[in-house]
Write a protein that holds these residues in place. Structure first.
Motif, PDB file in Angstrom:
ATOM      1  N   LEU A   1       3.790  -5.701  17.381  1.00 22.03           N
ATOM      2  CA  LEU A   1       3.293  -6.775  18.237  1.00 22.03           C
ATOM      3  C   LEU A   1       1.774  -6.799  18.258  1.00 22.03           C
ATOM      4  CD1 LEU A   1       3.810  -9.044  20.257  1.00 22.03           C
ATOM      5  CD2 LEU A   1       3.932  -7.311  22.066  1.00 22.03           C
ATOM      6  N   GLN A   2       1.156  -5.637  18.370  1.00 26.66           N
ATOM      7  CA  GLN A   2      -0.304  -5.583  18.387  1.00 26.66           C
ATOM      8  C   GLN A   2      -0.888  -6.094  17.073  1.00 26.66           C
ATOM      9  OE1 GLN A   2      -1.900  -1.686  19.128  1.00 26.66           O
ATOM     10  NE2 GLN A   2      -4.012  -2.388  19.218  1.00 26.66           N
ATOM     11  N   ASP A   3      -0.313  -5.660  15.963  1.00 24.15           N
ATOM     12  CA  ASP A   3      -0.814  -6.099  14.667  1.00 24.15           C
ATOM     13  C   ASP A   3      -0.568  -7.594  14.459  1.00 24.15           C
ATOM     14  OD1 ASP A   3      -1.901  -4.780  12.062  1.00 24.15           O
ATOM     15  OD2 ASP A   3      -0.372  -6.199  11.372  1.00 24.15           O
ATOM     16  N   LEU A   4       0.612  -8.081  14.912  1.00 20.12           N
ATOM     17  CA  LEU A   4       0.917  -9.504  14.799  1.00 20.12           C
ATOM     18  C   LEU A   4      -0.057 -10.329  15.626  1.00 20.12           C
ATOM     19  CD1 LEU A   4       2.931 -11.698  13.764  1.00 20.12           C
ATOM     20  CD2 LEU A   4       4.166 -11.383  15.928  1.00 20.12           C
ATOM     21  N   GLY A   5      -0.408  -9.839  16.826  1.00 22.45           N
ATOM     22  CA  GLY A   5      -1.365 -10.567  17.655  1.00 22.45           C
ATOM     23  C   GLY A   5      -2.701 -10.753  16.955  1.00 22.45           C
ATOM     24  N   CYS A   6      -3.164  -9.717  16.262  1.00 16.53           N
ATOM     25  CA  CYS A   6      -4.421  -9.829  15.508  1.00 16.53           C
ATOM     26  C   CYS A   6      -4.294 -10.841  14.374  1.00 16.53           C
ATOM     27  CB  CYS A   6      -4.821  -8.468  14.951  1.00 16.53           C
ATOM     28  SG  CYS A   6      -5.206  -7.233  16.211  1.00 16.53           S
ATOM     29  N   LEU A   7      -3.154 -10.826  13.699  1.00 16.40           N
ATOM     30  CA  LEU A   7      -2.945 -11.752  12.585  1.00 16.40           C
ATOM     31  C   LEU A   7      -2.908 -13.197  13.077  1.00 16.40           C
ATOM     32  CD1 LEU A   7      -2.272 -12.206   9.580  1.00 16.40           C
ATOM     33  CD2 LEU A   7       0.140 -11.871  10.154  1.00 16.40           C
ATOM     34  N   VAL A   8      -2.201 -13.460  14.177  1.00 12.79           N
ATOM     35  CA  VAL A   8      -2.127 -14.812  14.723  1.00 12.79           C
ATOM     36  C   VAL A   8      -3.494 -15.259  15.228  1.00 12.79           C
ATOM     37  CG1 VAL A   8      -1.145 -16.206  16.591  1.00 12.79           C
ATOM     38  CG2 VAL A   8       0.321 -14.677  15.252  1.00 12.79           C
ATOM     39  N   HIS A   9      -4.248 -14.347  15.821  1.00 10.78           N
ATOM     40  CA  HIS A   9      -5.606 -14.670  16.269  1.00 10.78           C
ATOM     41  C   HIS A   9      -6.448 -15.152  15.088  1.00 10.78           C
ATOM     42  CE1 HIS A   9      -9.849 -13.682  17.227  1.00 10.78           C
ATOM     43  NE2 HIS A   9      -9.514 -14.091  18.451  1.00 10.78           N
ATOM     44  N   ASP A  10      -6.344 -14.450  13.975  1.00  9.79           N
ATOM     45  CA  ASP A  10      -7.099 -14.855  12.791  1.00  9.79           C
ATOM     46  C   ASP A  10      -6.622 -16.203  12.266  1.00  9.79           C
ATOM     47  OD1 ASP A  10      -8.476 -12.490  12.983  1.00  9.79           O
ATOM     48  OD2 ASP A  10      -7.338 -11.463  11.405  1.00  9.79           O
ATOM     49  N   ALA A  11      -5.298 -16.415  12.250  1.00 15.76           N
ATOM     50  CA  ALA A  11      -4.755 -17.670  11.731  1.00 15.76           C
ATOM     51  C   ALA A  11      -5.172 -18.852  12.599  1.00 15.76           C
ATOM     52  CB  ALA A  11      -3.235 -17.581  11.645  1.00 15.76           C
ATOM     53  N   VAL A  12      -5.109 -18.684  13.918  1.00  5.59           N
ATOM     54  CA  VAL A  12      -5.516 -19.765  14.818  1.00  5.59           C
ATOM     55  C   VAL A  12      -7.000 -20.066  14.652  1.00  5.59           C
ATOM     56  CG1 VAL A  12      -5.823 -20.376  17.249  1.00  5.59           C
ATOM     57  CG2 VAL A  12      -3.665 -19.357  16.469  1.00  5.59           C
ATOM     58  N   ASN A  13      -7.826 -19.037  14.476  1.00  6.43           N
ATOM     59  CA  ASN A  13      -9.254 -19.260  14.263  1.00  6.43           C
ATOM     60  C   ASN A  13      -9.517 -20.032  12.977  1.00  6.43           C
ATOM     61  OD1 ASN A  13     -10.171 -18.124  16.620  1.00  6.43           O
ATOM     62  ND2 ASN A  13     -10.546 -16.098  15.733  1.00  6.43           N
ATOM     63  N   VAL A  14      -8.699 -19.777  11.950  1.00  8.66           N
ATOM     64  CA  VAL A  14      -8.845 -20.540  10.707  1.00  8.66           C
ATOM     65  C   VAL A  14      -8.596 -22.020  10.982  1.00  8.66           C
ATOM     66  CG1 VAL A  14      -7.802 -20.990   8.460  1.00  8.66           C
ATOM     67  CG2 VAL A  14      -8.301 -18.644   9.145  1.00  8.66           C
ATOM     68  N   VAL A  15      -7.515 -22.320  11.720  1.00  6.93           N
ATOM     69  CA  VAL A  15      -7.197 -23.715  12.026  1.00  6.93           C
ATOM     70  C   VAL A  15      -8.302 -24.344  12.859  1.00  6.93           C
ATOM     71  CG1 VAL A  15      -5.551 -25.244  13.159  1.00  6.93           C
ATOM     72  CG2 VAL A  15      -4.730 -23.256  11.879  1.00  6.93           C
ATOM     73  N   ARG A  16      -8.778 -23.616  13.841  1.00  7.98           N
ATOM     74  CA  ARG A  16      -9.815 -24.181  14.715  1.00  7.98           C
ATOM     75  C   ARG A  16     -11.137 -24.369  13.995  1.00  7.98           C
ATOM     76  NH1 ARG A  16      -8.626 -20.803  20.365  1.00  7.98           N
ATOM     77  NH2 ARG A  16      -6.719 -21.969  20.906  1.00  7.98           N
ATOM     78  N   SER A  17     -11.396 -23.545  13.023  1.00  4.55           N
ATOM     79  CA  SER A  17     -12.666 -23.685  12.293  1.00  4.55           C
ATOM     80  C   SER A  17     -12.721 -24.983  11.514  1.00  4.55           C
ATOM     81  CB  SER A  17     -12.851 -22.504  11.333  1.00  4.55           C
ATOM     82  OG  SER A  17     -11.931 -22.567  10.254  1.00  4.55           O
ATOM     83  N   VAL A  18     -11.554 -25.500  11.144  1.00  6.50           N
ATOM     84  CA  VAL A  18     -11.530 -26.773  10.411  1.00  6.50           C
ATOM     85  C   VAL A  18     -11.956 -27.925  11.305  1.00  6.50           C
ATOM     86  CG1 VAL A  18     -10.029 -28.329   9.093  1.00  6.50           C
ATOM     87  CG2 VAL A  18      -9.702 -25.877   8.939  1.00  6.50           C
TER      88      VAL A  18
END
Length: 760
Positions: A682-699
């Protein structure tokens, strides 16, 4: 004498059938139990076994050649060449799907499976009546009719209508108690060898369907949606039945039997709520002919044989069978007693006499669900596999009107209530509010516990190990769900970014509830602005379950680890989500004409929608995650050179995530990420989702716009709606066209939600 009104007779038949519908619910999928489900009941209920045996495949028959066709070269509307092609297709189809699924039973067992002991009792009574009325002259008329049916040239149809009655109906009349035949709602009609109607709206393109059918008398012609029972004739001898008569090369009557069964499967495909499709197949000549009565269900083909069916001794039984089927309840010819049906539906694209499901009643649920005629799933591709039908409807009570979808699944017994258990777990989490992305379950029903017959070896040469019999049971689930859900390919750019961000968050939230979806695919994701909807949780699992390492899900968007059959992680769902977005964006990109050929090569390299071996596809997918991969860089170049910088940034960012999940050393340890350690995952998944959401928001950062223009009546970029997309606001902006290249977007052909699974 009053003139017969077929519409009135059919309306009376419909009302009588629907009025007695609940009576047949106790015979739903005979041999199965269907208790009202409770949340802690997940094991199938077993019943006493039925005495039956699957047939082997005859070894000696595999090398026989196709029997010759008439020298005229034409049968009906088909040339010899076309007919041979169709036979070859039938052979391949039956060889592929019917080993291990064919059962021979006694006639009474087949009738009881269709309509309970009541149908058997009625058959015996009709047979007694027919024995008093079958004379030698009557028998000659019947034989003349059958002889003309089985002739290739069809020189004269006169003998097929003794006393102005089609000979099948004439024969059935012998089982009536009155000298004047009753004014029936359904009867037998010959069918021409041509395209069946309704091909435009229902995708039905095949030729040479049924020699005759049982259908409503009020129908103007036979259609794929009004055939209650199909009939086939052939003058050739019947196939041997000591072994599976459907498998192997076509010879003598086998070709006709293969054709009749593929016809039955077509009926099952386009009448998907039916539980059984019955077929009459007549083989041979004169009194030595045989009658096959077969019923195709979702897990087997079962048949009985009546020898010398036109002999004086057995002709009354044939008359009784024919009259039995034209007078029995609609639910005794295979229709599902959970449904009510209408022959006069107001839904578009249906003709009078088409049997259309109009409502569903779930045992134990207070209100019926009213259907609106929309099917949200694709047609059933093959027999005996997982089959899913999704229908749209409404639930109306005194308080409110709810949009719902009704999902019928014919699924293997060991996966009983899989989706219900997962959805219940999502909505019953003690420390979280119900998830908006998962439609709530309102009602459910299952008919489980069918005993599987012992599987005998196929006996075929040069084959793999014999496949086993898979018993399938019916599950019905009613979900509350909006009907305005759009597929991802129908979204405008801003909506697609909203959906992408919500998708990553939904996967994380589901795992917080200890659930993995395990089938993230384009057809299982809808967007009803402003909310993402994740559907089809049947392949999901709870984290507390024993980890499975099987190949499961939608191959096209499956994670690399999933393609290798490794133990699942929620990271695999994130990886699948990336493939979903990659597929939507790349398939939606339509370059200028001068680059179309080059882009087609790039698109083909992703192997979307191709039948690729899992291990080959895993290598292909894995290669995309190495920075600087030529294929990925070329795709990004196409987007940037054609005014699609935001989506180039999105793809570049997503393919820079630490996926496939951590890489792996072996099944037990994916480089330090222990599949059994929930909190670490769960902790590792949270970091991965955080990165993925930031990618979307950066667009969405200011300064990036999609520069494209209308062309050939098509609009805009990836979303096909907005020619000037501002990544920050999603609003249309004025001003010049910009200096970017021209980009055209193909319009989606359909906006209906995709509740079906694409199977690799």
């Amino acid at each position: 004498m009053l003139e017969f009104n077929g519409n009135e007779a059919l309306a009376d038949y419909e009302n009588e059938a629907n009025a007695g519908r609940t009576r047949w619910q106790s015979h739903l999928l005979p041999g199965r139990c269907f208790p009202i489900p409770v949340s802690d009941s997940t094991k199938p209920v077993t019943t006493s076994p039925v005495l039956e045996e699957l047939l082997k495949t005859q070894t000696e028959d595999t090398d026989r050649t196709l029997s010759s066709v008439s020298a005229t070269g034409v049968i009906g509307s088909l040339s010899t060449e076309t007919r041979n092609e169709l036979r070859e297709k039938n052979i391949d189809y039956c060889n592929l799907h019917f080993p291990g699924h064919v059962v021979r039973s006694e006639l009474n067992i087949v009738l009881e499976r269709l309509g309970s002991a009541d149908l058997v009792g009625k058959f015996e009574a009709l047979k007694s009546s027919a024995q008093r009325q079958v004379t030698e002259s009557f028998k000659r008329n019947v034989l003349d009719g059958f002889a003309d049916e089985s002739k290739v040239d069809k020189v004269s149809a006169d003998r097929r209508y003794p006393e102005n009655r089609y000979w099948l109906s004439y024969l059935a009349d012998a089982a009536t108690d009155s000298s004047t035949p009753a004014q029936l709602a359904v009867d037998f009609f010959p069918s021409p060898n041509e395209y069946m109607p309704c091909s435009t709206h229902h995708g039905y393109k095949k030729r040479r369907k049924y020699d005759a059918v049982l259908r409503p008398v009020a129908a103007e012609c036979s259609t794929i949606l009004n055939v209650l029972l199909n009939v086939e004739y052939t003058a050739t001898d019947p196939p041997q039945v000591d072994y599976n008569p459907l498998v192997g090369r076509s010879s003598n009557g086998k070709a006709k039997l293969q054709q009749s069964i593929t016809n039955a499967n077509d009926l099952m495909t386009f009448q998907p709520t039916r539980l059984f499709i019955p077929t009459f197949s007549f083989f041979g000549k004169q009194t030595t002919a045989k009658l096959f009565l077969s019923i195709l269900s979702h897990d087997r083909l079962e048949f009985a044989v009546l020898d010398e069916c036109f002999s004086t001794a057995n002709l009354p039984a044939v008359a009784a069978l024919l009259h039995l089927f034209r007078t029995c309840s609609l639910y005794q010819v295979g229709y599902n007693p959970l449904f009510t049906y209408s022959f006069f539906s107001s839904f578009p694209h249906y003709a009078a006499g088409d049997v259309v499901p109009v409502s569903v009643s779930i045992p134990g649920f207070p209100q019926p669900i009213i259907l609106d005629g929309k099917r949200l799933s694709r047609v059933r591709p093959t027999p005996f596999g997982r089959s899913t039908l999704v229908l749209a409807g409404e639930l109306v009570d005194d308080v409110e009107r709810k949009h719902v979808v009704v999902k019928l699944s014919f699924i293997s017994e060991h996966r009983q209530w899989r989706e219900r258990v997962v959805v219940d777990a999502l909505h019953a989490h003690a420390h979280a509010s119900p998830p908006l992305y998962a439609p709530p379950l309102l009602a459910s029903f299952a008919a489980v516990g069918s005993p599987a017959p012992d599987t005998l070896g196929t006996g075929r040469r040069n084959t793999n190990a014999p496949r086993g019999f898979t018993a399938r049971h019916l599950e019905v689930m009613v979900f509350q769900s909006r009907h305005d859900g759009l597929k991802l390919e129908d979204l405008d750019p801003e909506q697609l970014l909203d959906a992408a961000e919500q998708l990553f968050k939904a996967i994380l939230d589901a795992f917080r509830r200890k659930i993995l979806h395990r089938d993230i695919s384009i057809n299982n994701i809808l967007f009803a602005p402003p909310q993402l909807i994740l559907i089809d949780w049947e392949l999901g699992r709870q984290f507390t379950e024993a980890a499975e390492g099987t190949f499961i899900g939608t191959r096209d968007t499956m994670s690399v680890a999933g393609l290798y059959g490794l133990r699942p992680l929620p990271h695999d769902d994130i990886e699948s989500a990336v493939y979903v977005l990659l597929k939507v964006i790349t398939q939606g990109f339509d370059p200028p004409p001068n680059l179309a050929a080059d882009w087609a090569k790039q698109l083909a390299s992703f192997r979307w929608d191709m039948l690729t071996k899992p291990e080959d596809l895993a290598v292909n997918r894995n290669a995309m995650w190495f920075q600087g991969t030529y294929r990925v860089q070329q795709v990004l170049k196409y987007f940037r050179n054609n005014g699609e910088e935001p989506f180039a940034r999105l793809l570049e960012g997503l393919l820079s995530l630490p996926l496939p999940a951590k890489r792996w050393e072996d099944d037990e340890d994916r480089k330090g990420l222990n599949p059994a350690d929930y909190h670490a995952i769960l902790q590792d998944l949270g970091c991965l989702v955080h990165d993925a959401v930031n990618v979307v928001r950066s667009v969405r950062t200011p300064g990036y716009r999609s520069r494209s223009r209308d062309q050939e009546g098509q609009r805009g970029a990836i979303g096909n709606r907005d020619p000037h997309w501002d990544a920050r606001s999603g609003r249309e902006r004025g001003g010049g066209r910009g200096s970017g290249g021209e980009v055209r977007r193909r319009r989606s052909r359909s906006r209906s939600p995709g509740w079906e699974r694409e199977r690799g």
